[in-house]
Scaffold this motif. Structure first.
Motif, mmCIF file in Angstrom:
data_model
loop_
_atom_site.group_PDB
_atom_site.id
_atom_site.type_symbol
_atom_site.label_atom_id
_atom_site.label_comp_id
_atom_site.label_asym_id
_atom_site.label_seq_id
_atom_site.Cartn_x
_atom_site.Cartn_y
_atom_site.Cartn_z
ATOM 1 N N GLY A 288 45.957 49.183 55.489
ATOM 2 C CA GLY A 288 46.182 48.193 54.465
ATOM 3 C C GLY A 288 44.863 47.716 53.897
ATOM 4 O O GLY A 288 43.786 48.128 54.351
ATOM 5 N N PHE A 289 44.939 46.816 52.896
ATOM 6 C CA PHE A 289 43.739 46.290 52.257
ATOM 7 C C PHE A 289 43.926 44.812 51.971
ATOM 8 O O PHE A 289 44.988 44.379 51.535
ATOM 9 C CB PHE A 289 43.444 47.052 50.962
ATOM 10 C CG PHE A 289 43.086 48.492 51.202
ATOM 11 C CD1 PHE A 289 41.767 48.855 51.420
ATOM 12 C CD2 PHE A 289 44.070 49.470 51.264
ATOM 13 C CE1 PHE A 289 41.435 50.167 51.678
ATOM 14 C CE2 PHE A 289 43.750 50.785 51.523
ATOM 15 C CZ PHE A 289 42.421 51.140 51.731
ATOM 16 N N ARG A 290 42.836 44.054 52.214
ATOM 17 C CA ARG A 290 42.884 42.598 52.049
ATOM 18 C C ARG A 290 41.782 42.176 51.078
ATOM 19 O O ARG A 290 40.657 42.669 51.147
ATOM 20 C CB ARG A 290 42.689 41.915 53.391
ATOM 21 C CG ARG A 290 42.675 40.392 53.339
ATOM 22 C CD ARG A 290 42.541 39.812 54.738
ATOM 23 N NE ARG A 290 43.702 40.145 55.540
ATOM 24 C CZ ARG A 290 43.644 40.565 56.808
ATOM 25 N NH1 ARG A 290 42.481 40.718 57.415
ATOM 26 N NH2 ARG A 290 44.757 40.833 57.472
ATOM 27 N N ALA A 291 42.116 41.271 50.167
ATOM 28 C CA ALA A 291 41.134 40.779 49.204
ATOM 29 C C ALA A 291 41.457 39.341 48.831
ATOM 30 O O ALA A 291 42.608 38.905 48.906
ATOM 31 C CB ALA A 291 41.115 41.655 47.951
ATOM 32 N N SER A 292 40.422 38.598 48.415
ATOM 33 C CA SER A 292 40.577 37.211 47.972
ATOM 34 C C SER A 292 40.125 37.084 46.530
ATOM 35 O O SER A 292 39.417 37.954 46.004
ATOM 36 C CB SER A 292 39.736 36.275 48.854
ATOM 37 O OG SER A 292 40.087 36.384 50.213
ATOM 38 N N ASP A 293 40.536 36.002 45.899
ATOM 39 C CA ASP A 293 40.006 35.717 44.567
ATOM 40 C C ASP A 293 38.601 35.158 44.712
ATOM 41 O O ASP A 293 38.131 34.893 45.821
ATOM 42 C CB ASP A 293 40.910 34.719 43.844
ATOM 43 C CG ASP A 293 40.810 33.330 44.448
ATOM 44 O OD1 ASP A 293 40.301 32.426 43.772
ATOM 45 O OD2 ASP A 293 41.225 33.167 45.618
ATOM 46 N N ARG A 294 37.912 34.953 43.595
ATOM 47 C CA ARG A 294 36.503 34.543 43.663
ATOM 48 C C ARG A 294 36.319 33.145 44.243
ATOM 49 O O ARG A 294 35.239 32.814 44.738
ATOM 50 C CB ARG A 294 35.865 34.632 42.279
ATOM 51 C CG ARG A 294 36.333 33.584 41.284
ATOM 52 C CD ARG A 294 35.794 33.900 39.904
ATOM 53 N NE ARG A 294 36.335 35.162 39.423
ATOM 54 C CZ ARG A 294 35.723 35.945 38.536
ATOM 55 N NH1 ARG A 294 34.559 35.595 38.056
ATOM 56 N NH2 ARG A 294 36.291 37.055 38.134
ATOM 57 N N THR A 295 37.333 32.299 44.213
ATOM 58 C CA THR A 295 37.221 30.966 44.802
ATOM 59 C C THR A 295 37.570 30.968 46.285
ATOM 60 O O THR A 295 37.316 29.980 46.972
ATOM 61 C CB THR A 295 38.153 29.972 44.077
ATOM 62 O OG1 THR A 295 39.516 30.329 44.340
ATOM 63 C CG2 THR A 295 37.907 29.979 42.577
ATOM 64 N N GLY A 296 38.172 32.050 46.769
ATOM 65 C CA GLY A 296 38.584 32.113 48.162
ATOM 66 C C GLY A 296 39.852 31.349 48.457
ATOM 67 O O GLY A 296 40.221 31.161 49.619
ATOM 68 N N VAL A 297 40.568 30.916 47.412
ATOM 69 C CA VAL A 297 41.778 30.105 47.599
ATOM 70 C C VAL A 297 42.957 30.963 48.045
ATOM 71 O O VAL A 297 43.736 30.564 48.922
ATOM 72 C CB VAL A 297 42.111 29.359 46.287
ATOM 73 C CG1 VAL A 297 43.548 28.881 46.285
ATOM 74 C CG2 VAL A 297 41.175 28.186 46.106
ATOM 75 N N VAL A 298 43.116 32.139 47.455
ATOM 76 C CA VAL A 298 44.247 33.017 47.765
ATOM 77 C C VAL A 298 43.736 34.321 48.357
ATOM 78 O O VAL A 298 42.771 34.912 47.843
ATOM 79 C CB VAL A 298 45.084 33.323 46.509
ATOM 80 C CG1 VAL A 298 46.240 34.264 46.851
ATOM 81 C CG2 VAL A 298 45.606 32.043 45.882
ATOM 82 N N THR A 299 44.359 34.757 49.440
ATOM 83 C CA THR A 299 44.044 36.047 50.053
ATOM 84 C C THR A 299 45.321 36.875 50.121
ATOM 85 O O THR A 299 46.352 36.385 50.579
ATOM 86 C CB THR A 299 43.459 35.874 51.467
ATOM 87 O OG1 THR A 299 42.267 35.088 51.384
ATOM 88 C CG2 THR A 299 43.128 37.238 52.078
ATOM 89 N N ILE A 300 45.232 38.119 49.666
ATOM 90 C CA ILE A 300 46.384 39.008 49.614
ATOM 91 C C ILE A 300 46.110 40.238 50.468
ATOM 92 O O ILE A 300 45.024 40.812 50.414
ATOM 93 C CB ILE A 300 46.662 39.449 48.161
ATOM 94 C CG1 ILE A 300 47.139 38.264 47.324
ATOM 95 C CG2 ILE A 300 47.701 40.574 48.112
ATOM 96 C CD1 ILE A 300 48.483 37.700 47.736
#
Length: 253
Positions: A50-62
């Protein structure tokens, strides 16, 4: 000769655009670092990729599995300290697209490098050798991946020949965010800012995952907060490579 009325209208339009940009900048979050690069992870009890990434603010991680389905969505407890509710949809979209790009690239690389299936040995090659458990498991996994890759290839061919699917909107249980879905992926997310003002973080996460489930984009590896596999009839069961391998080797008793 320049038309003074046209010039005045152009100036007014320009000033209005500047006022709109200024207002948006006042509402926007502070500039942050570039988006987090998606990192490979293992998901589910079968240790699928799988793969995990966050938005630039670090608020949401998917976290997505390699089939581009949602495994987990997490939101920071104090996310409102970093972004306003009106920008939560952009954060979700950015995190999702970062993980999606990495998963698509990994699948494409695997398809390109996948070796052709080995031919079965004939009687002239000598006595039949009974495979070990590891060999049976590996063969079952490879066979399942080849079948899945062929299914996806045929699906892509049918999709390219058909009319483009119209975007559709999907919501979760609470309606905090509306996902815009097209072609088996989310393309954007629109927040319900007024509802998010008093929303609990756990409910937001649940709402995001429910929306992905309603869109048919939830992984069979979807996990709960405790890290265990979350039952999801729509997503299907968790695979067990050894169980499937032995059933294929011995037959269904």
């Amino acid at each position: 000769m320049t038309d003074p009325v046209a010039s005045a209208n152009t100036l007014d339009a320009g000033l209005e655009a500047l006022r709109d940009i200024s207002a948006r900048l006042d509402r926007a979050p502070e500039p942050q670092a570039l988006p987090t690069v998606a990192e490979p992870v293992l998901v589910g009890t079968g240790h699928a990729r799988g793969f995990r990434a966050s938005d630039r603010t670090g608020v949401v991680t998917i976290t997505l599995d390699e089939d581009l389905k949602l495994v987990e969505a997490t939101v920071l407890d104090h996310w409102k300290d970093r972004v306003e509710p009106a920008f939560l949809g952009e954060a979700l979209t950015e995190a999702y697209l970062s993980a999606l790009d990495a998963a698509v690239q990994a699948r494409s690389e695997r398809l390109a490098s996948e070796p052709p299936p080995a031919e079965a040995p004939g009687d002239a090659d000598g006595p039949v050798v009974v495979p070990t458990l590891d060999e049976v498991v590996a063969a079952a996994r490879a066979s399942r991946e080849r079948n899945e890759n062929e299914r996806l290839r045929q699906q892509r061919e049918r999709a390219s020949a058909a009319e483009p699917e119209a975007p559709r909107e999907v919501r979760g249980s609470f309606g905090y965010l509306t996902l815009r879905v097209q072609g088996g992926a989310m393309i954007s997310a629109t927040p319900n800012a007024s509802a998010l003002d008093n929303a609990g973080t756990a409910n937001i996460q649940e709402d995001i995952e429910a929306a992905f489930g309603n869109a048919g984009l939830k992984s069979p590896h979807a996990v709960s907060e405790s890290g265990s596999v979350r039952p999801d009839k729509a997503a299907g069961r968790e695979f067990d490579d050894e169980e499937d391998a032995w059933q294929g080797f011995h037959g269904n008793d």
